[in-house]
Design a protein around this motif. Structure first.
Motif, mmCIF file in Angstrom:
data_model
loop_
_atom_site.group_PDB
_atom_site.id
_atom_site.type_symbol
_atom_site.label_atom_id
_atom_site.label_comp_id
_atom_site.label_asym_id
_atom_site.label_seq_id
_atom_site.Cartn_x
_atom_site.Cartn_y
_atom_site.Cartn_z
ATOM 1 N N ALA A 296 51.884 46.582 26.386
ATOM 2 C CA ALA A 296 52.948 46.563 25.267
ATOM 3 C C ALA A 296 52.030 46.522 24.098
ATOM 4 O O ALA A 296 52.718 47.163 23.006
ATOM 5 N N HIS A 297 51.192 45.774 23.869
ATOM 6 C CA HIS A 297 50.211 45.827 22.524
ATOM 7 C C HIS A 297 49.912 47.329 22.356
ATOM 8 O O HIS A 297 49.734 47.718 21.414
ATOM 9 N N VAL A 298 49.127 47.968 23.505
ATOM 10 C CA VAL A 298 48.748 49.298 23.058
ATOM 11 C C VAL A 298 49.825 50.216 22.763
ATOM 12 O O VAL A 298 49.901 50.943 21.985
ATOM 13 N N ALA A 299 51.050 50.017 23.535
ATOM 14 C CA ALA A 299 52.262 50.732 23.021
ATOM 15 C C ALA A 299 52.550 50.508 21.658
ATOM 16 O O ALA A 299 53.071 51.536 20.832
ATOM 17 N N GLY A 300 52.823 49.047 21.300
ATOM 18 C CA GLY A 300 53.123 48.920 19.867
ATOM 19 C C GLY A 300 52.253 49.498 18.911
ATOM 20 O O GLY A 300 52.747 50.126 17.862
ATOM 21 N N LEU A 301 50.780 49.376 19.101
ATOM 22 C CA LEU A 301 49.989 49.908 18.245
ATOM 23 C C LEU A 301 49.911 51.477 17.966
ATOM 24 O O LEU A 301 50.110 51.966 17.018
ATOM 25 N N THR A 302 50.364 52.243 19.190
ATOM 26 C CA THR A 302 50.483 53.690 19.173
ATOM 27 C C THR A 302 51.710 54.024 18.533
ATOM 28 O O THR A 302 51.863 54.747 17.650
ATOM 29 N N ALA A 303 52.991 53.034 18.796
ATOM 30 C CA ALA A 303 54.086 53.692 17.906
ATOM 31 C C ALA A 303 53.900 53.417 16.579
ATOM 32 O O ALA A 303 54.821 54.362 15.864
ATOM 33 N N TRP A 304 53.204 52.176 16.043
ATOM 34 C CA TRP A 304 53.267 52.126 14.608
ATOM 35 C C TRP A 304 52.401 53.191 14.100
ATOM 36 O O TRP A 304 52.878 54.103 12.983
ATOM 37 N N ALA A 305 51.372 53.829 14.902
ATOM 38 C CA ALA A 305 50.491 54.993 14.171
ATOM 39 C C ALA A 305 51.326 56.262 14.425
ATOM 40 O O ALA A 305 51.208 57.090 13.274
ATOM 41 N N GLU A 306 52.168 56.344 15.098
ATOM 42 C CA GLU A 306 53.062 57.881 15.146
ATOM 43 C C GLU A 306 53.904 57.564 14.260
ATOM 44 O O GLU A 306 54.345 58.716 13.591
ATOM 45 N N ARG A 307 54.744 56.568 13.788
ATOM 46 C CA ARG A 307 55.298 56.268 12.657
ATOM 47 C C ARG A 307 54.973 56.492 11.334
ATOM 48 O O ARG A 307 55.595 57.389 10.593
ATOM 49 N N THR A 308 53.816 55.955 11.286
ATOM 50 C CA THR A 308 53.218 55.944 9.848
ATOM 51 C C THR A 308 52.528 57.310 9.771
ATOM 52 O O THR A 308 52.302 57.696 8.537
ATOM 53 N N PHE A 309 51.965 57.822 10.578
ATOM 54 C CA PHE A 309 51.269 59.426 10.553
ATOM 55 C C PHE A 309 51.937 60.346 11.243
ATOM 56 O O PHE A 309 51.603 60.438 12.509
ATOM 57 N N PRO A 310 53.101 60.929 10.777
ATOM 58 C CA PRO A 310 53.948 62.045 11.534
ATOM 59 C C PRO A 310 53.077 63.154 12.023
ATOM 60 O O PRO A 310 52.029 63.356 11.507
ATOM 61 N N GLY A 311 53.335 63.300 13.466
ATOM 62 C CA GLY A 311 52.488 64.316 14.341
ATOM 63 C C GLY A 311 51.310 63.592 14.769
ATOM 64 O O GLY A 311 50.574 64.622 15.402
ATOM 65 N N ALA A 312 50.968 62.361 14.676
ATOM 66 C CA ALA A 312 49.632 61.886 15.094
ATOM 67 C C ALA A 312 49.762 61.980 16.816
ATOM 68 O O ALA A 312 50.920 61.698 17.425
ATOM 69 N N GLU A 313 48.695 62.228 17.441
ATOM 70 C CA GLU A 313 48.614 62.263 18.719
ATOM 71 C C GLU A 313 47.244 61.474 19.455
ATOM 72 O O GLU A 313 46.146 61.783 19.007
ATOM 73 N N ARG A 314 47.542 60.459 19.969
ATOM 74 C CA ARG A 314 46.400 59.716 20.516
ATOM 75 C C ARG A 314 45.646 60.225 21.544
ATOM 76 O O ARG A 314 45.895 61.236 22.430
ATOM 77 N N THR A 315 44.373 60.452 21.379
ATOM 78 C CA THR A 315 43.206 60.906 22.314
ATOM 79 C C THR A 315 42.614 59.935 23.045
ATOM 80 O O THR A 315 42.297 60.352 24.009
#
Length: 495
Positions: A296-315
């Motif tokens: 859930a912590h990883v998912a929360g960090l990922t969701a924040w990045a995707e909201r803040t930087f539209p189009g962000a794709e985690r590698t």
């Protein structure tokens, strides 16, 4: 399970075979930044050095850091002055400056690339702005040239920011590769897969490890937290686990290094891989083994990045563990009851790239008989204040609560002998009177004792990294019980 960007793109690091009954001037446990930098400094002075690494070079904290080399460290200085004097805070800054300068000079000399970047601490709330004000006062009191800004390049509004010019960001595994090569060039040895399990403070000291024993005039424990319980450093520090994810982001990336003043922390910097530029986003730290689902912590960090930087794709994503001392200043020096032959460094509080090298400067001066820097003398002899004791008591009370909670939960649960956990999952139950940890990873189900081999805490399943983590002092174990990190040196037993 995760692998950091740095470990994925690490250069080859040649190492050596274990030498049975080898005799050295100094044996160092741990081939992270502290261990290798200390080894290089001592070897330059003519010492015969051997580094014993339980896993591989950089496998634990150093290879999983964010790679920031900065004297602006969020709100660290105001935290230090809350627990200690301005004299201690100034010594902390001087030590970190010495560590930064030594490291960057070493990288320049060995042609290891790094990026010069400005460092920001930013606030998005009024409470965060108050923290910035306290940090600015603390920085100015110790002479750190921090300035205020009301805006920065981030793609969201901020209440304010602090800036420190001309700091740096590095590829940590390139740093470790260069240090390892230099240490071996100077005659030092680095042995991987060699876990130190005991150290005798005899004359010479005797180091027991996976393949046998080694003797040395002095031993350095550069293991994140000391693997020996003398001095009770497991009770003087708290283990914190935090996360980093790399994203491919369309458009222009923020070029400075950024760290939020609020919690959950948000850390940003750029990096590169074979396919181009990346944005690294870190944060969501919590005490190791606590804080609920790590996924859930990883998912929360990922969701924040995707909201803040539209189009962000985690590698990729990864996690790291570091240790916070009760007064926010690292412990570096002699281990109690070590007869002056055993030394340690711990408590970097996620600021390891400067603190680790500062520790190496201090340790190498102690061990070589060279003049100890004034900042190191001040940090060695800092005074424990009532607030330190209170914070330490709070941390240890929380540990005691977790211990009782873990045993109570194990005693009221029952292990189902006929049902293995789903793939990637683990659970603690009871079989008879014994707590049992059962997990299924890569199709293999393992049943182990759920009792941590350090001080008897009941381990918990880390669903992001697929490991058993102890909520008491941060020991971590693979699904088969193998020790990954922390003060434990013995694997989990079989159920």
């Amino acid at each position: 399970m995760s692998t950091s960007l740095w470990l994925r793109t690490a250069p080859p690091i040649p190492t050596d075979r274990f030498e049975w009954d080898g005799a050295y001037d100094v044996v160092i446990a741990g081939a992270g930044l502290t261990g290798l930098a200390t080894g290089v400094m001592l070897a330059h002075g003519g010492a015969r050095v051997c580094v014993l690494e339980a896993r591989t070079v950089g496998a634990v904290t150093s290879g999983n850091t964010t790679g920031k080399v900065s004297l602006l460290q969020g709100t660290q200085l105001s935290q230090i002055t809350r627990f200690s004097s301005e004299r201690v805070a100034a010594a902390y800054v001087d030590g970190n400056a010495a560590g930064r300068d030594w490291l960057l000079d070493f990288l320049d000399d060995h042609r290891v690339p790094y990026d010069v970047r400005d460092a920001y601490t930013f606030a998005t709330t009024l409470d965060g702005l108050d923290r910035l004000d306290a940090e600015l006062r603390a920085a100015r009191a110790v002479g750190l040239p921090v300035s205020e800004e009301r805006a920065c390049e981030l793609p969201f509004p901020v209440e304010g920011a602090l800036i420190l010019r001309d700091q740096a960001q590095v590829h940590p595994m390139q740093v470790l590769a260069a240090l390892a090569a230099e240490l071996r060039r100077l005659g030092g040895r680095i042995v991987e897969g060699e876990r130190v399990t005991a150290v005798s403070a005899a004359d010479p000291a005797v180091v027991t490890s996976s393949s046998g024993r080694t003797t040395a005039d002095a031993v350095v424990l550069a293991t994140g937290t000391p693997i020996l319980d003398r001095g009770l450093y497991f009770a003087k520090t708290e283990p914190y686990r935090s996360y980093v994810a790399a994203f491919r982001v369309p458009g222009v990336l923020p070029q400075a290094m950024h760290l939020s003043a609020e919690t959950p922390a948000r850390s940003l910097r750029t990096a590169r891989d074979a396919d181009g530029d990346l944005l690294l986003v870190g944060g969501d730290g919590h005490p190791a083994g606590r804080g609920g689902s790590t996924a859930a912590h990883v998912a929360g960090l990922t969701a924040w990045a995707e909201r803040t930087f539209p189009g962000a794709e985690r590698t990729t994503w990864w996690a790291a563990q570091d240790y916070r001392s009760v007064n926010r200043v690292p412990f570096v020096g002699w281990l109690p009851r070590g007869r002056g032959r055993i030394h340690l460094a711990t408590g970097y509080d996620k600021r390891g790239l400067t603190n680790a090298v500062a520790a190496a400067i201090s340790l190498s001066a102690d061990l070589s008989g060279a003049e100890v820097p004034e900042w190191a003398r001040i940090l060695h002899h800092r005074v424990t204040r009532p607030i330190d004791l209170a914070d330490g008591a709070r941390a240890n009370a929380a540990t005691g609560i977790e211990a009782a909670r873990g045993w109570a939960a194990a005693e009221t649960a029952h292990a189902n002998e006929n049902l293995a956990p789903a793939e990637g999952m683990g659970a603690v139950g009871r079989r008879g009177v014994a707590p049992v940890a059962v997990s299924t990873v890569d199709g293999r189900t393992c049943e182990l004792s759920a009792v941590c081999t350090h001080l008897g805490g009941i381990v918990r399943w880390n669903d992001a990294e697929r490991s058993w983590d102890c909520p008491l002092h941060g020991s971590r174990f693979a699904p088969d019980g193998t020790v990954l990190e922390g003060p434990a040196v013995e694997p989990l037993g079989h159920a």
